[in-house]
Design a protein around this motif. Structure first.
Motif, PDB file in Angstrom:
ATOM      1  N   MET A   1      21.966  12.546 -33.516  1.00  0.00           N
ATOM      2  CA  MET A   1      22.294  13.224 -32.272  1.00  0.00           C
ATOM      3  C   MET A   1      22.785  14.632 -32.570  1.00  0.00           C
ATOM      4  O   MET A   1      23.233  14.928 -33.684  1.00  0.00           O
ATOM      5  CB  MET A   1      23.352  12.456 -31.467  1.00  0.00           C
ATOM      6  CG  MET A   1      24.714  12.263 -32.114  1.00  0.00           C
ATOM      7  SD  MET A   1      25.861  13.686 -32.064  1.00  0.00           S
ATOM      8  CE  MET A   1      25.949  14.042 -30.323  1.00  0.00           C
ATOM      9  N   ALA A   2      22.681  15.491 -31.568  1.00  0.00           N
ATOM     10  CA  ALA A   2      23.205  16.847 -31.656  1.00  0.00           C
ATOM     11  C   ALA A   2      23.564  17.313 -30.252  1.00  0.00           C
ATOM     12  O   ALA A   2      22.907  16.933 -29.276  1.00  0.00           O
ATOM     13  CB  ALA A   2      22.180  17.797 -32.271  1.00  0.00           C
ATOM     14  N   VAL A   3      24.602  18.110 -30.157  1.00  0.00           N
ATOM     15  CA  VAL A   3      25.017  18.666 -28.873  1.00  0.00           C
ATOM     16  C   VAL A   3      25.430  20.116 -29.057  1.00  0.00           C
ATOM     17  O   VAL A   3      26.053  20.472 -30.061  1.00  0.00           O
ATOM     18  CB  VAL A   3      26.172  17.844 -28.231  1.00  0.00           C
ATOM     19  CG1 VAL A   3      27.400  17.828 -29.105  1.00  0.00           C
ATOM     20  CG2 VAL A   3      26.520  18.343 -26.850  1.00  0.00           C
ATOM     21  N   MET A   4      25.025  20.947 -28.098  1.00  0.00           N
ATOM     22  CA  MET A   4      25.421  22.357 -28.058  1.00  0.00           C
ATOM     23  C   MET A   4      25.673  22.712 -26.601  1.00  0.00           C
ATOM     24  O   MET A   4      24.807  22.511 -25.750  1.00  0.00           O
ATOM     25  CB  MET A   4      24.335  23.265 -28.634  1.00  0.00           C
ATOM     26  CG  MET A   4      24.064  23.022 -30.102  1.00  0.00           C
ATOM     27  SD  MET A   4      22.871  24.170 -30.791  1.00  0.00           S
ATOM     28  CE  MET A   4      23.909  25.604 -30.988  1.00  0.00           C
ATOM     29  N   ILE A   5      26.868  23.223 -26.333  1.00  0.00           N
ATOM     30  CA  ILE A   5      27.239  23.641 -24.980  1.00  0.00           C
ATOM     31  C   ILE A   5      27.872  25.017 -25.084  1.00  0.00           C
ATOM     32  O   ILE A   5      28.699  25.262 -25.970  1.00  0.00           O
ATOM     33  CB  ILE A   5      28.266  22.679 -24.356  1.00  0.00           C
ATOM     34  CG1 ILE A   5      27.759  21.246 -24.362  1.00  0.00           C
ATOM     35  CG2 ILE A   5      28.614  23.121 -22.927  1.00  0.00           C
ATOM     36  CD1 ILE A   5      28.837  20.227 -24.022  1.00  0.00           C
TER      37      ILE A   5
ATOM     38  N   TYR B   1      28.190  20.123 -32.217  1.00  0.00           N
ATOM     39  CA  TYR B   1      28.350  19.184 -33.329  1.00  0.00           C
ATOM     40  C   TYR B   1      27.113  18.300 -33.415  1.00  0.00           C
ATOM     41  O   TYR B   1      26.301  18.252 -32.485  1.00  0.00           O
ATOM     42  CB  TYR B   1      29.633  18.364 -33.226  1.00  0.00           C
ATOM     43  CG  TYR B   1      29.734  17.366 -32.104  1.00  0.00           C
ATOM     44  CD1 TYR B   1      29.331  16.045 -32.271  1.00  0.00           C
ATOM     45  CD2 TYR B   1      30.291  17.723 -30.889  1.00  0.00           C
ATOM     46  CE1 TYR B   1      29.459  15.120 -31.250  1.00  0.00           C
ATOM     47  CE2 TYR B   1      30.437  16.802 -29.871  1.00  0.00           C
ATOM     48  CZ  TYR B   1      30.017  15.497 -30.046  1.00  0.00           C
ATOM     49  OH  TYR B   1      30.152  14.582 -29.035  1.00  0.00           O
ATOM     50  N   ALA B   2      26.962  17.634 -34.553  1.00  0.00           N
ATOM     51  CA  ALA B   2      25.811  16.754 -34.772  1.00  0.00           C
ATOM     52  C   ALA B   2      26.222  15.626 -35.701  1.00  0.00           C
ATOM     53  O   ALA B   2      27.198  15.731 -36.440  1.00  0.00           O
ATOM     54  CB  ALA B   2      24.644  17.535 -35.377  1.00  0.00           C
ATOM     55  N   GLY B   3      25.454  14.556 -35.653  1.00  0.00           N
ATOM     56  CA  GLY B   3      25.719  13.408 -36.511  1.00  0.00           C
ATOM     57  C   GLY B   3      24.826  12.251 -36.130  1.00  0.00           C
ATOM     58  O   GLY B   3      23.638  12.431 -35.866  1.00  0.00           O
ATOM     59  N   THR B   4      25.418  11.075 -36.078  1.00  0.00           N
ATOM     60  CA  THR B   4      24.682   9.874 -35.686  1.00  0.00           C
ATOM     61  C   THR B   4      25.344   9.279 -34.451  1.00  0.00           C
ATOM     62  O   THR B   4      26.467   9.639 -34.092  1.00  0.00           O
ATOM     63  CB  THR B   4      24.670   8.835 -36.822  1.00  0.00           C
ATOM     64  OG1 THR B   4      26.011   8.468 -37.143  1.00  0.00           O
ATOM     65  CG2 THR B   4      23.969   9.383 -38.064  1.00  0.00           C
TER      66      THR B   4
ATOM     67  N   GLN C   1      33.594  10.399 -31.934  1.00  0.00           N
ATOM     68  CA  GLN C   1      33.823  10.787 -30.550  1.00  0.00           C
ATOM     69  C   GLN C   1      33.255   9.670 -29.686  1.00  0.00           C
ATOM     70  O   GLN C   1      32.044   9.435 -29.694  1.00  0.00           O
ATOM     71  CB  GLN C   1      33.138  12.123 -30.240  1.00  0.00           C
ATOM     72  CG  GLN C   1      33.649  13.296 -31.055  1.00  0.00           C
ATOM     73  CD  GLN C   1      35.075  13.635 -30.689  1.00  0.00           C
ATOM     74  OE1 GLN C   1      35.444  13.714 -29.516  1.00  0.00           O
ATOM     75  NE2 GLN C   1      35.906  13.834 -31.704  1.00  0.00           N
ATOM     76  N   ARG C   2      34.138   8.957 -28.982  1.00  0.00           N
ATOM     77  CA  ARG C   2      33.694   7.858 -28.116  1.00  0.00           C
ATOM     78  C   ARG C   2      33.646   8.330 -26.671  1.00  0.00           C
ATOM     79  O   ARG C   2      34.587   8.975 -26.205  1.00  0.00           O
ATOM     80  CB  ARG C   2      34.636   6.670 -28.240  1.00  0.00           C
ATOM     81  CG  ARG C   2      34.450   5.914 -29.518  1.00  0.00           C
ATOM     82  CD  ARG C   2      35.313   4.644 -29.571  1.00  0.00           C
ATOM     83  NE  ARG C   2      35.091   3.938 -30.808  1.00  0.00           N
ATOM     84  CZ  ARG C   2      35.574   4.295 -31.992  1.00  0.00           C
ATOM     85  NH1 ARG C   2      36.306   5.374 -32.085  1.00  0.00           N
ATOM     86  NH2 ARG C   2      35.309   3.592 -33.067  1.00  0.00           N
TER      87      ARG C   2
ATOM     88  N   HIS D   1      29.245   9.742 -34.414  1.00  0.00           N
ATOM     89  CA  HIS D   1      29.850   9.875 -35.739  1.00  0.00           C
ATOM     90  C   HIS D   1      29.522  11.287 -36.222  1.00  0.00           C
ATOM     91  O   HIS D   1      28.357  11.598 -36.479  1.00  0.00           O
ATOM     92  CB  HIS D   1      29.304   8.809 -36.692  1.00  0.00           C
ATOM     93  CG  HIS D   1      29.511   7.423 -36.177  1.00  0.00           C
ATOM     94  ND1 HIS D   1      30.704   6.746 -36.313  1.00  0.00           N
ATOM     95  CD2 HIS D   1      28.684   6.595 -35.493  1.00  0.00           C
ATOM     96  CE1 HIS D   1      30.600   5.554 -35.739  1.00  0.00           C
ATOM     97  NE2 HIS D   1      29.383   5.441 -35.237  1.00  0.00           N
ATOM     98  N   VAL D   2      30.531  12.128 -36.318  1.00  0.00           N
ATOM     99  CA  VAL D   2      30.331  13.562 -36.512  1.00  0.00           C
ATOM    100  C   VAL D   2      30.145  13.914 -37.998  1.00  0.00           C
ATOM    101  O   VAL D   2      31.012  13.640 -38.817  1.00  0.00           O
ATOM    102  CB  VAL D   2      31.513  14.352 -35.920  1.00  0.00           C
ATOM    103  CG1 VAL D   2      31.297  15.851 -36.091  1.00  0.00           C
ATOM    104  CG2 VAL D   2      31.714  14.000 -34.439  1.00  0.00           C
ATOM    105  N   ASP D   3      28.994  14.530 -38.306  1.00  0.00           N
ATOM    106  CA  ASP D   3      28.689  14.999 -39.662  1.00  0.00           C
ATOM    107  C   ASP D   3      28.996  16.481 -39.840  1.00  0.00           C
ATOM    108  O   ASP D   3      29.379  16.919 -40.921  1.00  0.00           O
ATOM    109  CB  ASP D   3      27.208  14.785 -39.996  1.00  0.00           C
ATOM    110  CG  ASP D   3      26.826  13.324 -40.081  1.00  0.00           C
ATOM    111  OD1 ASP D   3      27.701  12.483 -40.367  1.00  0.00           O
ATOM    112  OD2 ASP D   3      25.638  13.018 -39.842  1.00  0.00           O
ATOM    113  N   ILE D   4      28.782  17.276 -38.778  1.00  0.00           N
ATOM    114  CA  ILE D   4      29.005  18.715 -38.824  1.00  0.00           C
ATOM    115  C   ILE D   4      29.463  19.151 -37.441  1.00  0.00           C
ATOM    116  O   ILE D   4      29.027  18.584 -36.434  1.00  0.00           O
ATOM    117  CB  ILE D   4      27.731  19.477 -39.274  1.00  0.00           C
ATOM    118  CG1 ILE D   4      28.033  20.940 -39.535  1.00  0.00           C
ATOM    119  CG2 ILE D   4      26.590  19.288 -38.292  1.00  0.00           C
ATOM    120  CD1 ILE D   4      26.909  21.687 -40.253  1.00  0.00           C
TER     121      ILE D   4
END
Length: 136
Positions: free
Chosen positions: A37-41, A72-75, A100-101, A86-89
Protein backbone atom coordinates in the motif's frame (compact mmCIF):
# COMPACT_ATOMS: atom_id res chain seq x y z
CA UNK A 1 -7.27 -0.45 -6.05
CA UNK A 2 -6.63 3.25 -6.10
CA UNK A 3 -8.77 5.74 -4.17
CA UNK A 4 -8.78 9.56 -4.39
CA UNK A 5 -8.93 11.68 -1.23
CA UNK A 6 -12.26 13.46 -0.74
CA UNK A 7 -11.85 14.95 2.74
CA UNK A 8 -9.89 14.80 5.99
CA UNK A 9 -11.48 16.00 9.18
CA UNK A 10 -10.78 15.66 12.87
CA UNK A 11 -13.43 15.82 15.60
CA UNK A 12 -12.01 16.37 19.06
CA UNK A 13 -13.67 14.95 22.15
CA UNK A 14 -13.97 18.51 23.53
CA UNK A 15 -16.08 19.58 20.51
CA UNK A 16 -13.41 21.17 18.33
CA UNK A 17 -13.47 20.48 14.59
CA UNK A 18 -10.44 20.75 12.31
CA UNK A 19 -9.53 20.26 8.66
CA UNK A 20 -5.80 19.47 9.13
CA UNK A 21 -4.85 20.44 5.58
CA UNK A 22 -7.77 22.65 4.68
CA UNK A 23 -10.74 21.83 2.47
CA UNK A 24 -8.87 21.52 -0.84
CA UNK A 25 -6.88 18.28 -0.92
CA UNK A 26 -5.25 16.13 -3.54
CA UNK A 27 -3.88 12.65 -3.20
CA UNK A 28 -4.53 8.94 -3.22
CA UNK A 29 -4.32 5.71 -1.32
CA UNK A 30 -3.35 2.57 -3.25
CA UNK A 31 -3.97 -0.99 -2.10
CA UNK A 32 -2.39 -3.71 -4.24
CA UNK A 33 -3.52 -7.33 -4.32
CA UNK A 34 -0.03 -8.43 -3.23
CA UNK A 35 -0.49 -6.65 0.11
CA UNK A 36 1.44 -3.45 -0.64
CA UNK A 37 0.00 0.00 0.00
CA UNK A 38 0.96 3.64 -0.42
CA UNK A 39 -0.70 6.92 0.49
CA UNK A 40 0.06 10.52 -0.43
CA UNK A 41 -2.08 13.47 0.65
CA UNK A 42 -1.32 17.16 0.17
CA UNK A 43 -2.96 20.53 0.34
CA UNK A 44 -4.01 21.44 -3.19
CA UNK A 45 -2.62 24.98 -2.80
CA UNK A 46 0.99 24.14 -1.86
CA UNK A 47 3.21 27.02 -2.98
CA UNK A 48 6.36 26.49 -4.99
CA UNK A 49 9.63 27.38 -3.26
CA UNK A 50 10.86 30.91 -3.96
CA UNK A 51 14.12 30.89 -1.95
CA UNK A 52 15.82 27.95 -3.63
CA UNK A 53 15.34 24.42 -4.84
CA UNK A 54 14.57 21.09 -3.23
CA UNK A 55 17.72 21.07 -1.07
CA UNK A 56 18.62 24.74 -0.63
CA UNK A 57 15.27 26.46 -0.04
CA UNK A 58 14.78 28.28 3.25
CA UNK A 59 14.06 26.24 6.35
CA UNK A 60 10.66 27.97 6.59
CA UNK A 61 9.67 26.87 3.08
CA UNK A 62 10.87 23.30 3.70
CA UNK A 63 8.91 23.20 6.98
CA UNK A 64 5.81 24.44 5.16
CA UNK A 65 6.19 21.69 2.56
CA UNK A 66 6.50 19.08 5.34
CA UNK A 67 3.40 20.42 7.12
CA UNK A 68 1.29 20.38 3.97
CA UNK A 69 1.82 16.73 2.98
CA UNK A 70 1.46 13.24 4.41
CA UNK A 71 3.04 10.24 2.71
CA UNK A 72 3.86 6.68 3.72
CA UNK A 73 3.99 3.18 2.25
CA UNK A 74 4.23 -0.40 3.41
CA UNK A 75 1.98 -3.43 3.59
CA UNK A 76 -1.64 -3.83 4.55
CA UNK A 77 -4.06 -6.41 5.87
CA UNK A 78 -7.80 -6.32 6.48
CA UNK A 79 -9.65 -8.02 9.32
CA UNK A 80 -13.39 -7.35 9.40
CA UNK A 81 -13.98 -3.60 9.53
CA UNK A 82 -10.33 -2.79 10.30
CA UNK A 83 -7.42 -2.24 7.92
CA UNK A 84 -3.89 -2.20 9.32
CA UNK A 85 -1.03 -0.48 7.54
CA UNK A 86 2.47 -1.72 8.44
CA UNK A 87 4.69 1.27 7.69
CA UNK A 88 8.00 0.67 5.85
CA UNK A 89 8.74 4.28 4.83
CA UNK A 90 7.17 7.58 5.82
CA UNK A 91 7.60 11.32 5.49
CA UNK A 92 7.23 11.25 9.29
CA UNK A 93 10.16 9.09 10.53
CA UNK A 94 8.36 8.17 13.76
CA UNK A 95 5.90 5.97 11.88
CA UNK A 96 8.56 3.74 10.25
CA UNK A 97 8.31 0.20 11.61
CA UNK A 98 4.96 0.93 13.23
CA UNK A 99 1.34 0.25 12.39
CA UNK A 100 -1.57 2.49 11.54
CA UNK A 101 -4.97 0.93 12.27
CA UNK A 102 -8.10 2.34 10.64
CA UNK A 103 -11.76 1.43 10.93
CA UNK A 104 -13.49 1.10 7.55
CA UNK A 105 -16.86 2.82 7.14
CA UNK A 106 -18.55 2.34 3.77
CA UNK A 107 -20.79 5.21 2.64
CA UNK A 108 -24.02 4.88 0.66
CA UNK A 109 -22.47 7.28 -1.88
CA UNK A 110 -19.73 4.79 -2.79
CA UNK A 111 -17.04 6.41 -0.64
CA UNK A 112 -15.11 4.69 2.11
CA UNK A 113 -13.92 6.41 5.28
CA UNK A 114 -10.85 5.37 7.21
CA UNK A 115 -11.32 6.37 10.85
CA UNK A 116 -8.69 6.47 13.58
CA UNK A 117 -8.76 7.36 17.26
CA UNK A 118 -5.77 9.55 18.07
CA UNK A 119 -4.13 10.63 21.32
CA UNK A 120 -6.67 8.78 23.46
CA UNK A 121 -6.68 9.87 27.10
CA UNK A 122 -5.24 13.35 26.44
CA UNK A 123 -6.71 16.78 25.87
CA UNK A 124 -6.04 16.24 22.16
CA UNK A 125 -8.12 13.02 21.90
CA UNK A 126 -9.98 12.93 18.60
CA UNK A 127 -11.35 10.89 15.73
CA UNK A 128 -9.70 11.48 12.37
CA UNK A 129 -11.79 10.61 9.32
CA UNK A 130 -10.30 10.42 5.86
CA UNK A 131 -12.91 9.86 3.13
CA UNK A 132 -11.94 8.32 -0.22
CA UNK A 133 -13.63 7.75 -3.61
CA UNK A 134 -12.59 4.81 -5.82
CA UNK A 135 -10.85 5.75 -9.05
CA UNK A 136 -11.78 3.88 -12.23
Amino acid sequence: GRWQIVSWEQRYDDGRFQLPMGDALEGFIQYDADGRMAVMIARADRPAFTTGGQWDASDAEKAGAYQSMLAYAGTWQREGDTVTHHVDISLYPGWVGGTQRRRLVFGADGTVALEARLEEGTGEARTATLRWRRLP
